[in-house]
Design an enzyme around this catalytic site. Structure first.
Site, PDB file in Angstrom:
ATOM      1  N   TYR A 576       0.839  -1.204   0.000  1.00 38.28           N
ATOM      2  CA  TYR A 576       0.000   0.000   0.000  1.00 38.28           C
ATOM      3  C   TYR A 576       0.876   1.257   0.000  1.00 38.28           C
ATOM      4  CZ  TYR A 576      -3.770   3.231   0.888  1.00 38.28           C
ATOM      5  OH  TYR A 576      -4.648   4.271   0.770  1.00 38.28           O
ATOM      6  N   SER A 657      -6.397   1.262  -4.728  1.00 39.00           N
ATOM      7  CA  SER A 657      -6.473   2.666  -4.354  1.00 39.00           C
ATOM      8  C   SER A 657      -5.078   3.273  -4.470  1.00 39.00           C
ATOM      9  CB  SER A 657      -7.052   2.793  -2.950  1.00 39.00           C
ATOM     10  OG  SER A 657      -7.361   4.122  -2.644  1.00 39.00           O
ATOM     11  N   ASP A 741     -17.698   4.172  -7.610  1.00 42.85           N
ATOM     12  CA  ASP A 741     -16.626   4.690  -6.764  1.00 42.85           C
ATOM     13  C   ASP A 741     -16.619   6.212  -6.891  1.00 42.85           C
ATOM     14  OD1 ASP A 741     -14.333   5.368  -5.410  1.00 42.85           O
ATOM     15  OD2 ASP A 741     -13.090   3.803  -6.309  1.00 42.85           O
ATOM     16  N   HIS A 777     -15.892   2.619  -3.430  1.00 46.70           N
ATOM     17  CA  HIS A 777     -14.439   2.468  -3.400  1.00 46.70           C
ATOM     18  C   HIS A 777     -14.015   1.131  -2.827  1.00 46.70           C
ATOM     19  CE1 HIS A 777     -10.385   3.795  -3.751  1.00 46.70           C
ATOM     20  NE2 HIS A 777     -10.153   3.731  -2.449  1.00 46.70           N
TER      21      HIS A 777
END
Length: 804
Positions: A576, A657, A741, A777
């Protein structure tokens, strides 16, 4: 708040493209059009100047719901399933869905008061299963919850509501009317006392947040917990009976009293920031129009958002009803104003902009994200980045008032009364990770080389300074979550623990027992998730790779015991690296079923940009230093190859993301290191991200493309602008997103796919795309969608790595 919090267990999406000639969406039916793939002549960008001069031929895909965009998505979905197969026909899908809908899952609960008559705790839970795919909100008592066969009563059936109102509702939680602010609380709110040890009263009203198809934007609807019905917003009997209700929007609301809300909402021109969040706070009285409600606080249009809220600490000795106003001037910097009682004036808090502020009893807690030396308040030391400190709230507010007035004598007098205390100070390997509270205890989470510890602090006599009374001696590769059951009345708390291979266990615990001899605060083991996959032959290990600049990067590896280090192991690397979000151990149900049981190796990289080593770990990869995140991730991948765990042909990576930006950069920066890449709900066009949905709120993380940031660094890690047209081969890549989203725009993925298809025509560029028509999302609106998207992703990567 972030671009954010997409983790391996939170991305699941379902196919929503039926075989008929119509695409069904939450907005109604849209005629399916034949979409002809037309090649557009473009060149890959070689410099920032080239990008600036280039017109984007794919802007039409930024129209979320246009016929052309929906037709593109529909055609791409069909192509994806034709080439990869229908994941709902796989064993992985069946097993993941079974796990997601299993009745053996732990039903986590929240307290909303006490049952009239018995005084038993009333516990509420939101639950989804095969019979209730959208979910039911239900209640029970603590007594029943502790039994083997909990008896539940349904409060709200979301499936029935969705059918009745013909809207694909997705549950987004609730905001309760605090008992202490509610004159109509059943039996009246009665805190426990020596003469009446059992507290009474229950929460009578909540503000429900319901999303259409899973978007961040929600409908606000008031719900009565006594009648278990919505409060009619159009009641003609009396304005005092009218319920609070607002249409879809990124609304923030809380009760100031039973009949007044503190609310930030889209009320027309000037009410929202450029990031799409509330710019104003209003006091909205029941039975009136929100447009007529007075504005009590407002920020600037360029702020991320503004808000106003309460900390009711009157139940703790020396505490008060603290009211806070906050202007988030960027994603990480805020200006705070506070007051101790309603009759007081708000004063600006004399803290650094990147400080987080909260309250416990008489204390104000400050988490500093940069070295802080409050010289004018007579502190004798500098508090290092990542510290958690506390100071008497009344004394600090008096000091802030003196500073605001500019009276030097008053400043010196008030400053001399300040006494700062350190609750947590980081070391080279430790970092603060948050806290939970009970009535008399603060339970602090910390990480030591990404291994978690809990520390218990008791509030002192007379509300005095905190005292460390117990906790873990060392870190462990596990996840622990402590949540006070009723922090106004009790030191009981829920303790949930798990690890990568050990299922979650829920315990009833008592913080007051932490200081007892032996220190065992577990009262009762309540519920355990059974093994959802076979982990009996798995082991978890932590390793460290060395990044390009010499920094040691930790990662966790889960694999079969004694695996052959011959490079043949299908290995999935997840990362991430943004927004100070830490990755760490938690039970990996979908990873276990979809990857580990098959003999695969799963790896999580704790790269810079995250919060594993505190604010400095995050700040070291902001803006012009974003390359550090990508270098760290590449270093972990290369370490796995060098250790003969895998080869590039047997190494895949996955992220969503901000992690989608990470894996998008792996595609264009390190394509030869991976055999397959999954890019989920991603940011990819870093030249226009700030103009799409909530993107403007993330400029503190990435930079401002409308300034020299673009040519200086941003274009270098904009995957959309760094596709190498000269390459004859890219690894297999799957991009996924959601039409609904409204945080990260689906155009990022749409445009990237279209550009890859056009530039890669006639080349070995295996690019697949799937866009769910619901999900927001998080990527999914129900368990079937979750199982579908999980299976699509893992089946794609497994086949790509194991093909001959």
């Amino acid at each position: 708040h972030s671009a954010a919090a997409f983790t391996p267990s939170s991305l699941h999406t379902e196919r929503k493209t039926p075989a008929a000639t119509t695409v069904f969406t939450p907005f109604g039916s849209i005629p399916r059009q034949s979409y002809q793939h037309q090649k557009m002549t473009i060149q890959a960008a070689t410099s920032a100047a080239a990008v600036e001069a280039e017109e984007d031929p794919y802007l039409f895909l930024e129209e979320v719901e246009s016929e052309e965009s929906i037709a593109f998505a529909t055609s791409a979905n069909e192509k994806c399933l034709n080439e990869l197969g229908d994941p709902s026909e796989t064993e992985t899908y069946e097993r993941v869905l079974k796990a997601l809908e299993s009745d053996d899952r732990i039903p986590h609960v929240g307290l909303l008061g006490y049952e009239d008559g018995t005084g038993d705790m009333l516990l509420y839970n939101f639950w989804k299963d095969s019979k209730n795919p959208k979910g039911i909100w239900r209640k029970t008592t603590l007594t029943s919850y502790q039994s083997a066969n909990t008896e539940w009563t349904t409060v709200l059936d979301l499936d029935a509501l969705a059918k009745e109102e013909e809207i694909s509702w997705v549950w987004k939680g609730y905001v309760p009317l605090p008992r202490s602010l509610d004159d109509a609380s059943l039996s009246g709110y009665k805190p426990s006392s020596e003469t009446s040890p059992q507290p009474a009263g229950r929460v009578t009203r909540v503000l429900l947040n319901l999303s259409r198809g899973g978007a961040d934007a929600t409908y606000l609807r008031e719900f009565d917990l006594l009648t278990e019905t919505f409060v009619d917003p159009s009641s003609s009997e009396s304005s005092s009976d009218q319920g609070f209700s607002l249409p879809e929007g990124k609304t923030r609301a809380s009760y100031k009293s039973r009949d007044v809300l503190l609310i930030g909402a889209d009320t027309g021109e000037g009410s929202m920031t450029t990031s799409g969040y509330p710019r104003t706070v209003r006091e909205w009285k029941r039975g009136t129009k929100i447009e007529d409600a007075p504005i009590v606080f407002e920020g600037e249009e360029t702020d991320v958002s503004c808000s106003q809220y309460y900390y009711d600490e009157r139940h703790r000795e020396g505490g008060a009803m603290y009211e806070v106003q906050s202007r988030s001037i960027s994603f990480y910097n805020s200006v705070y104003f506070a007051r101790r009682e309603e009759e007081d004036a708000f004063v600006k808090l004399a803290v650094a902009l990147n400080t987080s502020v909260s309250f416990f009893g008489r204390w104000m807690l400050l988490r500093v994200k940069a070295d802080w030396e409050p010289k004018d308040s007579f502190a004798e030391k500098t508090f290092p980045t990542g510290s958690l400190i506390y100071v008497d709230a009344t004394a600090f507010l008096d000091f802030c008032k003196a500073k605001e007035d500019g009276n030097e004598n008053a400043i010196k007098k008030a400053g001399s009364k300040l006494d700062y205390h350190v609750l947590f100070e980081p070391t080279d390997t430790t970092s603060y990770a948050g806290y939970s509270t009970t009535k008399n205890y603060l339970i602090l989470y910390m990480l030591d080389d990404v291994k978690e510890q809990l520390k218990f602090y008791k509030i002192g006599e007379g509300g005095g300074p905190f005292e460390l009374v117990g906790g873990d001696e060392g870190g462990a590769i596990r996840s622990a979550s402590a949540s006070g059951i009723d922090s106004k009345e009790s030191d009981l708390f829920w303790l949930t623990t798990s690890s990568y291979t050990e299922p979650s266990t829920l315990n009833l615990a008592d913080a007051s027992k932490c200081g007892d001899e032996g220190g065992d605060y577990i009262v009762k083991k309540l519920k355990s998730l059974p093994d959802m996959y076979d982990s009996s032959d798995l082991e978890v290990a932590q390793h460290f790779a060395t990044s390009k600049d010499g920094t040691k990067i930790p990662y966790f590896m889960i694999s079969k015991k004694g695996i052959e280090l011959d490079g043949s192991n299908p290995t999935l690397l997840y990362g991430y690296g943004g927004f100070e979000i830490s990755l760490g151990p938690r039970y990996a149900t979908t990873v276990g079923i979809s990857w580990l049981e098959k003999g695969g190796v799963y790896v999580e990289a704790n790269i810079r940009g995250g919060g594993e080593y505190g604010p400095q770990w995050h700040q070291s990869a902001l803006k012009e230093n974003r390359n550090k995140s990508y270098e760290d991730f590449i270093a972990v991948g290369e370490h796995l190859v060098a250790s003969n765990v895998c080869t590039p042909k047997t190494l895949a990576c996955r992220g969503g993301s901000n992690g989608g930006l990470l894996t998008g950069n792996m595609l264009v920066q390190a394509p030869d290191l991976f055999g397959a890449i999954h890019i989920a709900v991603p940011l990819l066009d870093m030249q226009r991200y700030h103009k799409l949905l909530a993107g403007a709120s993330w400029m503190a993380e990435y930079g401002d493309p409308d300034t020299d940031d673009w040519k200086n660094f941003l274009y270098k890690y904009s995957p959309y602008h760094n596709i190498d047209e000269a390459r004859e081969k890219y690894p297999a890549v799957l991009l996924t997103t959601s039409t609904r989203d409204d945080r990260v725009h689906p155009a990022h993925a749409r445009k990237m796919v279209k550009k890859l298809w056009d530039l890669g025509e006639g080349k070995e560029w295996p690019v697949y795309y799937y866009e769910n028509m619901e999900g927001g999302h998080g990527g999914a609106a129900d368990s079937k969608q979750s199982a579908f998207m999980t299976s699509l992703s893992y089946e794609f990567m497994w086949r790509a790595l194991t093909k001959e």
